[in-house]
Design a protein around this motif. Structure first.
Motif, mmCIF file in Angstrom:
data_model
loop_
_atom_site.group_PDB
_atom_site.id
_atom_site.type_symbol
_atom_site.label_atom_id
_atom_site.label_comp_id
_atom_site.label_asym_id
_atom_site.label_seq_id
_atom_site.Cartn_x
_atom_site.Cartn_y
_atom_site.Cartn_z
ATOM 1 N N TRP A 254 6.974 1.628 -5.889
ATOM 2 C CA TRP A 254 6.950 1.266 -4.465
ATOM 3 C C TRP A 254 5.763 0.357 -4.177
ATOM 4 O O TRP A 254 5.897 -0.649 -3.462
ATOM 5 C CB TRP A 254 6.887 2.545 -3.654
ATOM 6 C CG TRP A 254 6.916 2.370 -2.157
ATOM 7 C CD1 TRP A 254 7.086 1.219 -1.455
ATOM 8 C CD2 TRP A 254 6.776 3.403 -1.175
ATOM 9 N NE1 TRP A 254 7.046 1.453 -0.101
ATOM 10 C CE2 TRP A 254 6.868 2.794 0.098
ATOM 11 C CE3 TRP A 254 6.591 4.790 -1.264
ATOM 12 C CZ2 TRP A 254 6.764 3.526 1.279
ATOM 13 C CZ3 TRP A 254 6.500 5.521 -0.082
ATOM 14 C CH2 TRP A 254 6.576 4.887 1.171
ATOM 15 N N ALA A 255 4.596 0.682 -4.743
ATOM 16 C CA ALA A 255 3.414 -0.154 -4.529
ATOM 17 C C ALA A 255 3.623 -1.565 -5.074
ATOM 18 O O ALA A 255 3.241 -2.553 -4.438
ATOM 19 C CB ALA A 255 2.197 0.493 -5.201
ATOM 20 N N ALA A 256 4.223 -1.668 -6.262
ATOM 21 C CA ALA A 256 4.481 -2.991 -6.858
ATOM 22 C C ALA A 256 5.418 -3.799 -5.974
ATOM 23 O O ALA A 256 5.196 -5.013 -5.742
ATOM 24 C CB ALA A 256 5.072 -2.816 -8.260
ATOM 25 N N ALA A 257 6.450 -3.163 -5.443
ATOM 26 C CA ALA A 257 7.388 -3.857 -4.557
ATOM 27 C C ALA A 257 6.687 -4.313 -3.287
ATOM 28 O O ALA A 257 6.924 -5.444 -2.793
ATOM 29 C CB ALA A 257 8.556 -2.931 -4.216
ATOM 30 N N LEU A 258 5.812 -3.471 -2.747
ATOM 31 C CA LEU A 258 5.091 -3.833 -1.529
ATOM 32 C C LEU A 258 4.142 -5.002 -1.766
ATOM 33 O O LEU A 258 3.981 -5.870 -0.914
ATOM 34 C CB LEU A 258 4.333 -2.605 -1.016
ATOM 35 C CG LEU A 258 3.827 -2.650 0.428
ATOM 36 C CD1 LEU A 258 4.969 -2.900 1.386
ATOM 37 C CD2 LEU A 258 3.141 -1.318 0.775
#
Length: 263
Positions: A254-258
């Motif tokens: 999720w952090a990478a996508a954000l």
């Protein structure tokens, strides 16, 4: 009494979430689209409380906003963390019942709970300070692009912590409260209060990283509150590191996508 406190906390948080999603749709993170369809009247004092919590503040904020945010985080702790402490409280009550049957003096379980909640009250003051920092970024146009990166940073910290040895050590203490409660049994309220503080510290050690997820999901996102409350309860009941590692991997993805979206 504890069930009533948890229920009232969820009532206030859901009411505020509904109002927040109605006023600012799309700003409360995933799951917020479910809320506007719920006809939920918000009393005037909760309306003012919500405004204090969510209105962007300049750097430094105000004492009223800080107090409101601290109360909001404490309500979240009551709603999300107190249910996961139920096994610990139940274990204490079972030991107390055995001691009472033998004619021994017993300290009321609420003394233990008070120590536990004191830890989360102090933690709420820290989370409120972080919230003011996020609001300061929201109130500064030049820093608006940084908000996505700040949310990603919170997710990275939370995700990595799921794999840490400290997280596992705290989980072991939370999963097996009997040994600690039995070995440190006392008829003195001050010692039981301190025991509650220690249990609260272990719980905070388990869950502080997951609380950071709310900075990415939206502080008033009741969907994520409920999801995290359910996960923390399950994580404390299920032996092994698999659930925590799966959650950590999800948070890192999720952090990478954000980060990609914010770039």
């Amino acid at each position: 009494m504890l069930a009533l406190a948890v229920s009232l906390s969820w009532f206030v948080l859901i009411a505020m979430s509904v109002r927040s999603a109605t006023v600012a749709p799309g700003e409360s993170g995933p799951g917020a689209e479910l809320l506007p369809s719920m006809p939920f009247p918000l009393p005037a004092f909760l309306e003012q409380f919500l405004q204090l919590c969510l209105t962007p503040n300049p750097v430094g904020g105000s004492l009223a906003s800080y107090a409101a945010l601290s109360l909001m985080w404490f309500l979240m702790a009551l709603a999300m963390m107190l249910p996961s402490a139920a096994p610990m409280i139940r274990t204490y009550c079972e030991i107390a019942d055995t001691a009472r049957a033998r004619g021994e003096k017993v300290v009321h379980p609420l003394v233990l709970v008070a120590g536990y909640l004191l830890v989360w009250l102090v933690a709420s003051l820290g989370f409120a300070g972080l919230s003011l920092g996020v609001q300061a970024m929201a109130a500064t146009p030049a820093l608006t692009p940084v908000q996505g990166m700040a949310g990603a940073a919170a997710l990275i910290v939370a995700g990595l912590y799921q794999f840490s040895g400290l997280k596992e050590a705290c989980l072991k203490k939370c999963r097996n409260p009997f040994t600690t409660l039995f070995s440190r049994w006392s008829t003195r309220p001050s010692r039981i209060f301190r025991l509650g503080i220690d249990q609260g510290v272990w719980c905070l050690g388990c869950c502080w990283g997951l609380m950071l997820v709310m900075f990415a999901a939206g502080l008033m996102n009741v969907f994520w509150m409920a999801l995290l409350a359910l996960f923390t309860t399950v994580e404390k009941q299920v032996d092994g590191r698999f659930p925590g590692r799966v959650a950590g991997a999800i948070l890192l993805v999720w952090a990478a996508a954000l980060l990609l979206i914010s770039a």
